[in-house]
Design a protein around this motif. Sequence first.
Motif, PDB file in Angstrom:
ATOM      1  N   ILE B 179       0.850  -1.191   0.000  1.00 41.15           N
ATOM      2  CA  ILE B 179       0.000   0.000   0.000  1.00 41.15           C
ATOM      3  C   ILE B 179       0.881   1.235   0.000  1.00 41.15           C
ATOM      4  N   ARG B 180       0.608   2.121  -0.932  1.00 35.17           N
ATOM      5  CA  ARG B 180       1.365   3.365  -0.946  1.00 35.17           C
ATOM      6  C   ARG B 180       0.892   4.222   0.216  1.00 35.17           C
ATOM      7  N   MET B 181       1.824   4.570   1.091  1.00 39.78           N
ATOM      8  CA  MET B 181       1.476   5.351   2.272  1.00 39.78           C
ATOM      9  C   MET B 181       1.015   6.751   1.861  1.00 39.78           C
ATOM     10  N   GLN B 182      -0.088   7.195   2.444  1.00 38.97           N
ATOM     11  CA  GLN B 182      -0.602   8.538   2.201  1.00 38.97           C
ATOM     12  C   GLN B 182      -0.633   9.214   3.562  1.00 38.97           C
ATOM     13  N   ASP B 183       0.512   9.700   3.979  1.00 34.73           N
ATOM     14  CA  ASP B 183       0.615  10.199   5.345  1.00 34.73           C
ATOM     15  C   ASP B 183       1.217  11.593   5.400  1.00 34.73           C
ATOM     16  N   MET B 184       0.822  12.433   4.451  1.00 34.60           N
ATOM     17  CA  MET B 184       1.266  13.831   4.422  1.00 34.60           C
ATOM     18  C   MET B 184       2.783  13.924   4.371  1.00 34.60           C
ATOM     19  N   GLU B 185       3.361  13.197   3.445  1.00 32.79           N
ATOM     20  CA  GLU B 185       4.818  13.150   3.324  1.00 32.79           C
ATOM     21  C   GLU B 185       5.385  14.487   2.854  1.00 32.79           C
ATOM     22  N   TRP B 186       4.505  15.444   2.564  1.00 29.16           N
ATOM     23  CA  TRP B 186       4.975  16.708   1.981  1.00 29.16           C
ATOM     24  C   TRP B 186       5.707  17.614   2.970  1.00 29.16           C
ATOM     25  N   GLY B 187       5.517  17.401   4.272  1.00 27.62           N
ATOM     26  CA  GLY B 187       6.150  18.306   5.235  1.00 27.62           C
ATOM     27  C   GLY B 187       7.523  17.801   5.662  1.00 27.62           C
ATOM     28  N   ASP B 188       8.457  18.720   5.829  1.00 22.37           N
ATOM     29  CA  ASP B 188       9.799  18.330   6.263  1.00 22.37           C
ATOM     30  C   ASP B 188       9.778  17.699   7.650  1.00 22.37           C
ATOM     31  N   GLU B 189       8.792  18.118   8.475  1.00 26.18           N
ATOM     32  CA  GLU B 189       8.771  17.583   9.827  1.00 26.18           C
ATOM     33  C   GLU B 189       7.662  16.523   9.980  1.00 26.18           C
ATOM     34  N   HIS B 190       7.299  15.889   8.827  1.00 21.22           N
ATOM     35  CA  HIS B 190       6.318  14.810   8.869  1.00 21.22           C
ATOM     36  C   HIS B 190       7.055  13.490   8.612  1.00 21.22           C
ATOM     37  N   ALA B 191       7.238  12.724   9.656  1.00 18.98           N
ATOM     38  CA  ALA B 191       7.952  11.453   9.508  1.00 18.98           C
ATOM     39  C   ALA B 191       7.001  10.409   8.937  1.00 18.98           C
ATOM     40  N   PRO B 192       7.534   9.368   8.277  1.00 16.68           N
ATOM     41  CA  PRO B 192       6.653   8.294   7.806  1.00 16.68           C
ATOM     42  C   PRO B 192       5.915   7.668   8.995  1.00 16.68           C
ATOM     43  N   ASN B 193       4.616   7.469   8.838  1.00 16.34           N
ATOM     44  CA  ASN B 193       3.822   6.918   9.932  1.00 16.34           C
ATOM     45  C   ASN B 193       3.834   5.396   9.893  1.00 16.34           C
ATOM     46  N   ILE B 194       5.007   4.871  10.156  1.00 13.66           N
ATOM     47  CA  ILE B 194       5.197   3.430  10.056  1.00 13.66           C
ATOM     48  C   ILE B 194       5.941   2.926  11.271  1.00 13.66           C
ATOM     49  N   ASP B 195       5.429   1.839  11.830  1.00 14.42           N
ATOM     50  CA  ASP B 195       6.146   1.166  12.898  1.00 14.42           C
ATOM     51  C   ASP B 195       7.074   0.154  12.231  1.00 14.42           C
ATOM     52  N   LEU B 196       8.357   0.388  12.401  1.00 10.49           N
ATOM     53  CA  LEU B 196       9.342  -0.483  11.768  1.00 10.49           C
ATOM     54  C   LEU B 196       9.118  -1.946  12.161  1.00 10.49           C
ATOM     55  N   ASN B 197       8.613  -2.171  13.372  1.00  9.44           N
ATOM     56  CA  ASN B 197       8.432  -3.538  13.864  1.00  9.44           C
ATOM     57  C   ASN B 197       7.364  -4.309  13.104  1.00  9.44           C
ATOM     58  N   SER B 198       6.552  -3.593  12.320  1.00  9.72           N
ATOM     59  CA  SER B 198       5.510  -4.306  11.590  1.00  9.72           C
ATOM     60  C   SER B 198       6.035  -4.884  10.280  1.00  9.72           C
ATOM     61  N   ALA B 199       7.254  -4.535   9.912  1.00 10.89           N
ATOM     62  CA  ALA B 199       7.818  -5.045   8.655  1.00 10.89           C
ATOM     63  C   ALA B 199       8.822  -6.156   8.942  1.00 10.89           C
ATOM     64  N   GLU B 200       8.883  -7.136   8.064  1.00 13.08           N
ATOM     65  CA  GLU B 200       9.853  -8.224   8.241  1.00 13.08           C
ATOM     66  C   GLU B 200      11.007  -8.128   7.255  1.00 13.08           C
ATOM     67  N   ASN B 201      10.804  -7.400   6.199  1.00 15.08           N
ATOM     68  CA  ASN B 201      11.928  -7.070   5.323  1.00 15.08           C
ATOM     69  C   ASN B 201      11.613  -5.772   4.596  1.00 15.08           C
ATOM     70  N   VAL B 202      12.667  -5.054   4.261  1.00 14.89           N
ATOM     71  CA  VAL B 202      12.495  -3.755   3.605  1.00 14.89           C
ATOM     72  C   VAL B 202      13.415  -3.704   2.386  1.00 14.89           C
ATOM     73  N   THR B 203      12.839  -3.388   1.247  1.00 17.57           N
ATOM     74  CA  THR B 203      13.639  -3.253   0.032  1.00 17.57           C
ATOM     75  C   THR B 203      13.675  -1.788  -0.373  1.00 17.57           C
ATOM     76  N   VAL B 204      14.839  -1.322  -0.765  1.00 20.53           N
ATOM     77  CA  VAL B 204      14.952   0.028  -1.317  1.00 20.53           C
ATOM     78  C   VAL B 204      15.291  -0.099  -2.793  1.00 20.53           C
ATOM     79  N   VAL B 205      14.446   0.462  -3.643  1.00 19.89           N
ATOM     80  CA  VAL B 205      14.733   0.522  -5.071  1.00 19.89           C
ATOM     81  C   VAL B 205      15.138   1.957  -5.359  1.00 19.89           C
ATOM     82  N   LYS B 206      16.363   2.149  -5.813  1.00 23.28           N
ATOM     83  CA  LYS B 206      16.828   3.509  -6.078  1.00 23.28           C
ATOM     84  C   LYS B 206      16.329   3.941  -7.451  1.00 23.28           C
ATOM     85  N   GLY B 207      15.728   5.116  -7.502  1.00 16.76           N
ATOM     86  CA  GLY B 207      15.164   5.584  -8.772  1.00 16.76           C
ATOM     87  C   GLY B 207      13.754   5.062  -8.974  1.00 16.76           C
TER      88      GLY B 207
END
Lengths: 190, 797
Positions: B179-207
Amino acid sequence: MTITNTIFKSIKKASIVAFSSIALFSCSDDDDAPEAVNEEEVITTVTINLTPIAGGDAITLMSQDLDGDGPNPPVVTVENLAANTTYNGTITLLNETESPAEDITEEVADEDDHHQFFYTVSGSINNTTYSDTDENGNPVGIMFTLSTGDVGAATLGVTLRHEPKKPNNGTLADAGGATDVDQSFSLTVE
Amino acid sequence: MRNTLTLLCLLVANTILYAQDCNNILIGEVIDYHDNTPLSNATIQIQGKEKHYLSDAMGKFTIKNLCNGTIELEVSHPECSTRFIRIEISGNTYKQIVLEHHLEELDEVKVTSSTINKTNSAQENILKTDQLERFSGNTLGDALKQINGVSSLSTGSNIVKPVIQGLGGSRILILNNGIRMQDMEWGDEHAPNIDLNSAENVTVVKGAAALQFGGDAIGGIILLDQNRIPKKDSIYGKTLLHGISNGQGGNISTALTRTYKNGAYIKGQASYKKLGDAETSQYILSNTGVSQLGASIDFGKLNFEEGWNAYYTYFNTTIGILRASHIGNVDDLITAINNNEPTIVNNFTYTINDPHQEVSHHLGKLNYYKRFQGVGKLNVQYDLQQNHRYEYDIRVGDDKDKPALDLKLTTQTVAVDFKADSYDKKKITFGILGRHQENYANPETGVRRLIPDYKKADFGAFTTMEYQLSDNSSIDAGLRYDYSKIDAKKYYRTSRWEERGYDTDFSEIIIDDLGTQLLTNPILEYHNFSGSAGLHYIFKNNDQFRFNYTLAQRTPNPAELFSDGLHHSAARVELGDLRIKSETSHRFAASISKDDLSWGYELSPYINFISDFILLEPTGIEFSIRGAFPVWEYRQTDARLIGIDASMYALWSSNWRTDHQFSLTKGKETNNDMPLINMPSARFQNGITYTKKEWNNFHIELQSEYVFKQNEYVPNIDVYSPQQDQEVELKINTPPNAYHLLKLDSEMKFNFDNKALTVGLGITNFLNTTYREYLNRQRLFTDDLGRSITLKLKFNY
């Protein structure tokens, strides 16, 4: 062929569900205009009334910024001070975006232990002294006295800090806190 | 000679004859998808026929007496998902069949998760469960910084926004379980609203190469996923406890999973974090505590042919904002920058006072898929998200306990995609997406809205293709179209409306004139096209080469369009512009890598040309009764980002391993050669690890991180200081000095039957170094965090 058909049917169904639901959501809410916000805490107007203790003409210094945090700078109006005179001063803060205008000075007075006005002078104004105190006996600065010296140019700066260190040594640097008002008046003492 | 020739002719004729008589041989080889090892005992059956074949120890099988033409095979294996494969028989044929290994192990630690790449030719990095668990008490942004080329734009230590190769915010998509997070990512002081503990693996695709997830990921995509659910009757769980010295708090996280043989499963997870005021090496950072709650439930039934699942997650956080960073006007800012210490330092407390943020996020998802034999897989997904953000400022009087900002963002998305993966050499995916979003800004705050009420509709369609050219090379291509329409109702101050020049350009959108304010109805539409093309080549020695080009376009976010007003917590006026259009990126990236048993490396240079790049930077000051405020304006320019991520590891013996990483990003405006604001400085990381399996899997790692001074930055601005009665330089862009940090991490694991206890100790900023980081927005006010010791306990059961 039948598989392909089934797939396309499935996709078609899914798409219909998808887009009809979106259409539904888009239409479901009304198009009422949002309520306008009139800023409650904005200080638009700073007025300093100075009355000579020994009698004479009272004068008014004013800085007015009706668009608040908007792009327009404050408009400053001043009158000339008399030389070698001591004035009783009062400061009034208004929010003129509201009608009738809200007197913010009252809020400052209610929480005077969390606020303090600081006056800085230069040129032909000798000094200012506080005429009021908060419940802890520390100065507030809604009322003060101001003494002029000889004829010449002068500046009067006024800063209101909220949550400053109280008591402090009378300087802004020592007081800290956040600034609610910061205005400077260029004056003539005649 | 003549005889021989005759014989040969006869033989050839024979073969042809036999071929027509259906006497071809198919030799097949069944291998594991993940590591290419042969799979023995795979069952192979020709569709429509009774006879079964088994693969031997080398994964090979032979089917005789086949006619020319196409046959369909069903290939199954006890540990794998079944595959249906169409094979073209033309004479004697050899075919390699790849099966996806279903993980049988239940020991959660051993679960290697999906190492399947999300793209064919883009640079990708993955963080596995054990790497994430070390950051259980930290943020997603902290964990991602382990990946070379990923940095962060932070506000203190609890608001950490990931930055990929110099780009963050709306230029990064975060996908939480698809699910694409829709959590007001537009603000510099708006952190992603995600609990890291809920994920079991994280992939970063650059670009932006992973077009199926969105066409606007100019920076990259972060995908948080779950490990594969074993198809087996079982119940397992884990609990993690982290005690953290800096902030004198900790984190508890627990997860329990029940699985069934028929593919059904249910999984619940919850975590809670509480930290008080953090400390630098010298002083306490007053009002920097945090409390955070996250919970999720996931259930469904997943089988090869068909499956569904439902997922719901709740996230709630209260974050204190450094008291000393709340300032009144430009003079306060000058004072704060010139002071070495924050102006307000109180005693340690867990209490979070103003200014602070309270943010909650609900996310629910329903997913269904069905595989059509010999064609592919259809996937349908619906999600609903609600993000509610309160920001509390220091206010007086009746407004003391009122939030200064109260925004509610509700988003619904329906996505359908179809993956045609039954072809021999190619895989085609296409899909469509529809989204509706509504933002509500509560007027009860008594503060003019920073972001207005708006409705947004999105529609997207994409197709991607991967084609296997040969055993060691493949190419990919993709196309995507996105349409966005924003329908906003916004009040402008009449003076601002005129200052922006909107009275000449947008006079037709005024729907009400209140004298000092104008109600307007901006309706903005964007058509964005994106595309990608790439190549993946595997050399004989298993070195890999990837090349990738992506075109990405991004619709401006609400902050870039509508920001208008004084941001009290930042003491700055932020001004968006209705005229801002989509930005367009052309990115070329290559990577060459080796992943051997004893050593490996990756070298990934890239260049990203972005036209109409949207940036926010200080431009001047505006005066009000409160004094002067710096004005930050959004503007568009053409930019070029160029950089390299280089990494290497070596296993010197069975016990010793070293890791080395270097990343560099240079961002310039192309038309005037000026540096871009907020580009991460170069960093060089080196680590040494000692592992001793015999000592209960003992491992200890010492990591050194050297961060260079950012020597390319935007010039400071001169402002008039009423207090000093003169123009002074406002040093908001001056970067802090280079710094070096040491980090220690160690761990031991004790097994009891099928339970396990892992004990770990981590120390960050080991030497208690005093430093400031260029991309921490609070660097103007304070030093960064001092030493922190974390005790980590993990139970697997």
